[in-house]
Design an enzyme around this catalytic site. Structure first.
Site, PDB file in Angstrom:
ATOM      1  N   CYS A  54     -11.176  -5.663  -9.438  1.00 54.12           N
ATOM      2  CA  CYS A  54     -10.982  -6.322 -10.717  1.00 54.12           C
ATOM      3  C   CYS A  54     -10.972  -7.837 -10.505  1.00 54.12           C
ATOM      4  O   CYS A  54     -11.049  -8.325  -9.371  1.00 54.12           O
ATOM      5  CB  CYS A  54      -9.662  -5.879 -11.356  1.00 54.12           C
ATOM      6  SG  CYS A  54      -8.206  -6.329 -10.377  1.00 54.12           S
ATOM      7  N   HIS A  84      -3.466  -3.793  -2.140  1.00 56.41           N
ATOM      8  CA  HIS A  84      -3.160  -2.493  -1.559  1.00 56.41           C
ATOM      9  C   HIS A  84      -4.434  -1.795  -1.096  1.00 56.41           C
ATOM     10  O   HIS A  84      -4.839  -0.761  -1.627  1.00 56.41           O
ATOM     11  CB  HIS A  84      -2.389  -1.637  -2.561  1.00 56.41           C
ATOM     12  CG  HIS A  84      -0.950  -2.036  -2.682  1.00 56.41           C
ATOM     13  ND1 HIS A  84      -0.140  -1.639  -3.702  1.00 56.41           N
ATOM     14  CD2 HIS A  84      -0.179  -2.819  -1.882  1.00 56.41           C
ATOM     15  CE1 HIS A  84       1.064  -2.148  -3.534  1.00 56.41           C
ATOM     16  NE2 HIS A  84       1.061  -2.874  -2.443  1.00 56.41           N
ATOM     17  N   GLU A 179       5.001  -6.353  -7.303  1.00 55.77           N
ATOM     18  CA  GLU A 179       4.731  -7.003  -8.583  1.00 55.77           C
ATOM     19  C   GLU A 179       5.932  -6.914  -9.518  1.00 55.77           C
ATOM     20  O   GLU A 179       6.299  -7.892 -10.180  1.00 55.77           O
ATOM     21  CB  GLU A 179       3.505  -6.377  -9.265  1.00 55.77           C
ATOM     22  CG  GLU A 179       3.160  -7.067 -10.577  1.00 55.77           C
ATOM     23  CD  GLU A 179       2.090  -6.347 -11.371  1.00 55.77           C
ATOM     24  OE1 GLU A 179       2.206  -6.329 -12.608  1.00 55.77           O
ATOM     25  OE2 GLU A 179       1.148  -5.817 -10.763  1.00 55.77           O
ATOM     26  N   CYS A 284      -2.869  -5.157 -18.771  1.00 57.60           N
ATOM     27  CA  CYS A 284      -3.981  -5.649 -17.959  1.00 57.60           C
ATOM     28  C   CYS A 284      -5.282  -4.999 -18.409  1.00 57.60           C
ATOM     29  O   CYS A 284      -5.375  -3.771 -18.504  1.00 57.60           O
ATOM     30  CB  CYS A 284      -3.709  -5.333 -16.488  1.00 57.60           C
ATOM     31  SG  CYS A 284      -5.129  -5.601 -15.410  1.00 57.60           S
ATOM     32  N   ASN A 315      -2.241   1.611  -9.009  1.00 52.45           N
ATOM     33  CA  ASN A 315      -3.252   1.870 -10.036  1.00 52.45           C
ATOM     34  C   ASN A 315      -4.159   3.035  -9.645  1.00 52.45           C
ATOM     35  O   ASN A 315      -4.605   3.797 -10.495  1.00 52.45           O
ATOM     36  CB  ASN A 315      -4.056   0.605 -10.347  1.00 52.45           C
ATOM     37  CG  ASN A 315      -5.073   0.264  -9.301  1.00 52.45           C
ATOM     38  OD1 ASN A 315      -6.207   0.738  -9.339  1.00 52.45           O
ATOM     39  ND2 ASN A 315      -4.698  -0.558  -8.325  1.00 52.45           N
ATOM     40  N   SER A 375      -8.341  -2.159  -6.144  1.00 50.97           N
ATOM     41  CA  SER A 375      -8.358  -2.886  -4.875  1.00 50.97           C
ATOM     42  C   SER A 375      -9.321  -2.258  -3.875  1.00 50.97           C
ATOM     43  O   SER A 375      -9.248  -2.524  -2.671  1.00 50.97           O
ATOM     44  CB  SER A 375      -6.944  -2.947  -4.273  1.00 50.97           C
ATOM     45  OG  SER A 375      -6.383  -1.655  -4.184  1.00 50.97           O
TER      46      SER A 375
END
Length: 409
Positions: A54, A84, A179, A284, A315, A375
């Site tokens: 992203c 990650h 986070e 997001c 995610n 990621s």
């Protein structure tokens, strides 16, 4: 035109790049969630409309490698994992970068050992106010190579604005995640905040909002997830919800609706905006897009799904959750986990990393859904496709499928 980041060639894939470019040109409004079909004969891949790196991840990678390029001979540190993904982090380590902390906040190298001429990179997840201030006291500018995702910073900004307006901030996230720890730290100085992991914890919180449970037990139920000096019921009268950006966007929305309903029931007749702040703008875009694309992918009839990403990626795990109960799903960190036609190593969300036998059905063709976490480099997705294709001796060459004529949406 979207920003183009300078990321290492090793993370890119001509094949995946061609697929993404073709879909972007044919679907400029991002409304078509149907997957891209790659037919190799005995195996057919259905690749999610949105997946992989992203904006925030590409931004972080560009900053990290720029820090290496601009500081030859200097000691370079990362506060913790850049993102990650084990391969990205391993590559940075191989280039001389050292980690100061683990993802759980365990100190690997004391801050006292840092010098003012050291370089410290803030990872994509951001970090706490306390660590920003600690680095500044050591003479290190944490903004020089601050790779915090802009969408994470957007959550901080919105949360702080609401806290300053007298709202208590509910953070939907995993309270041990980097986070969420950073978001909690950034917001709690401006006002009260509490972390809830899921709808079950949100429902428990809502019972306190409605005064259904004794306030004394609140501090036990939410121990370790409250800002200092939290008051009950006073700090449960005006509420807003923000999230760890990698959580299920749909679940964040449902939690917000639960909280909104709870305050409406407690303060009947009052203006709803006095007690609940609309915070939908903190979701997001990439997390939401990838999750919407997974639902579009699951509309296809398939034999199994493979989701690629680091095993500690929040995610990615949520993409796997969306598959569970719908189709057999295998969560792999890379192509090496695909041992043979008979065996695959993968992460089970409940049992950890396991091996499964006879994972490929004996049929022709085998239809496989493919997605990846935010990621995960495109090159790793291509490597997984190549590895699976190699298990079918009569399959067409994957590289030949990159042309528009060979792809269908």
């Amino acid at each position: 035109m979207p920003k183009q980041f300078d990321i290492p060639r090793a993370y890119r894939s001509d094949l995946i790049g061609a697929i993404k470019k073709r879909r972007a040109l044919s679907d400029t409004r991002k409304e078509d969630l149907s997957p891209t079909r790659v037919d190799l004969g005995p195996v057919v891949f259905y690749i999610a409309r949105f997946f992989g790196f992203c904006y925030g991840v590409e931004n972080a990678i560009e900053i990290a490698y720029r820090a290496l390029e601009e500081n030859p001979g200097k000691r370079i540190f990362l506060l913790s994992e850049m993102i990650h993904n084990p391969h990205v982090n391993s590559d940075l380590l191989s280039r001389g970068v050292s980690f100061l902390q683990t993802v759980d906040g365990e100190q690997l190298i004391p801050f006292s050992e840092l010098r003012s001429d050291d370089v410290v990179i803030v990872p994509a997840f951001g970090t706490t106010r306390e660590i920003f201030e600690k680095l500044e006291r050591l003479g290190i500018n944490p903004q020089s190579y601050n790779a915090t995702c802009p969408f994470v910073e957007k959550v901080w900004k919105r949360g702080r604005q609401l806290a300053q307006q007298g709202y208590t901030i509910i953070i939907h996230g995993k309270h041990t995640h980097e986070e969420t720890r950073a978001t909690f730290s950034q917001i709690r100085i401006d006002g009260p905040s509490v972390v809830v992991r899921d709808k079950r914890e949100a429902d428990l919180l809502c019972r306190y909002v409605r005064n259904e449970l004794p306030k004394e037990s609140f501090f036990e139920d939410f121990a370790g997830r409250l800002s200092p000096g939290f008051r009950v019921p006073e700090d449960l009268e005006r509420l807003g919800v923000v999230n760890q950006t990698t959580m299920l966007a749909e679940e964040t929305h449902e939690i917000a609706l639960m909280v909104k309903q709870a305050v409406a029931e407690r303060f009947k007749g009052d203006d709803a905006t006095l007690h609940f702040a609309d915070t939908r703008d903190t979701l997001c875009y990439a997390t939401s897009e990838n999750q919407r694309a997974m639902r579009g992918l699951l509309a296809e009839s398939a034999d199994l799904a493979i989701v690629v990403g680091g095993y500690n990626s929040s995610n990615t795990s949520h993409l796997v959750e969306l598959c569970e109960g719908r189709v057999p799903v295998f969560y792999v960190k890379d192509a090496e986990e695909i041992v043979s036609r008979e065996e695959i190593r993968h992460r089970d969300l409940l049992r950890g990393v396991v091996s499964s036998r006879e994972w490929l059905p004996d049929k022709n063709p085998v239809k496989i859904l493919i997605s990846a976490g935010a990621s995960c480099p495109d090159a790793m997705v291509e490597a997984v496709l190549s590895r699976v294709a190699s298990l079918f001796p009569t399959a067409k060459a994957l590289q030949d499928s990159g042309s528009a004529a060979s792809l269908s949406a």
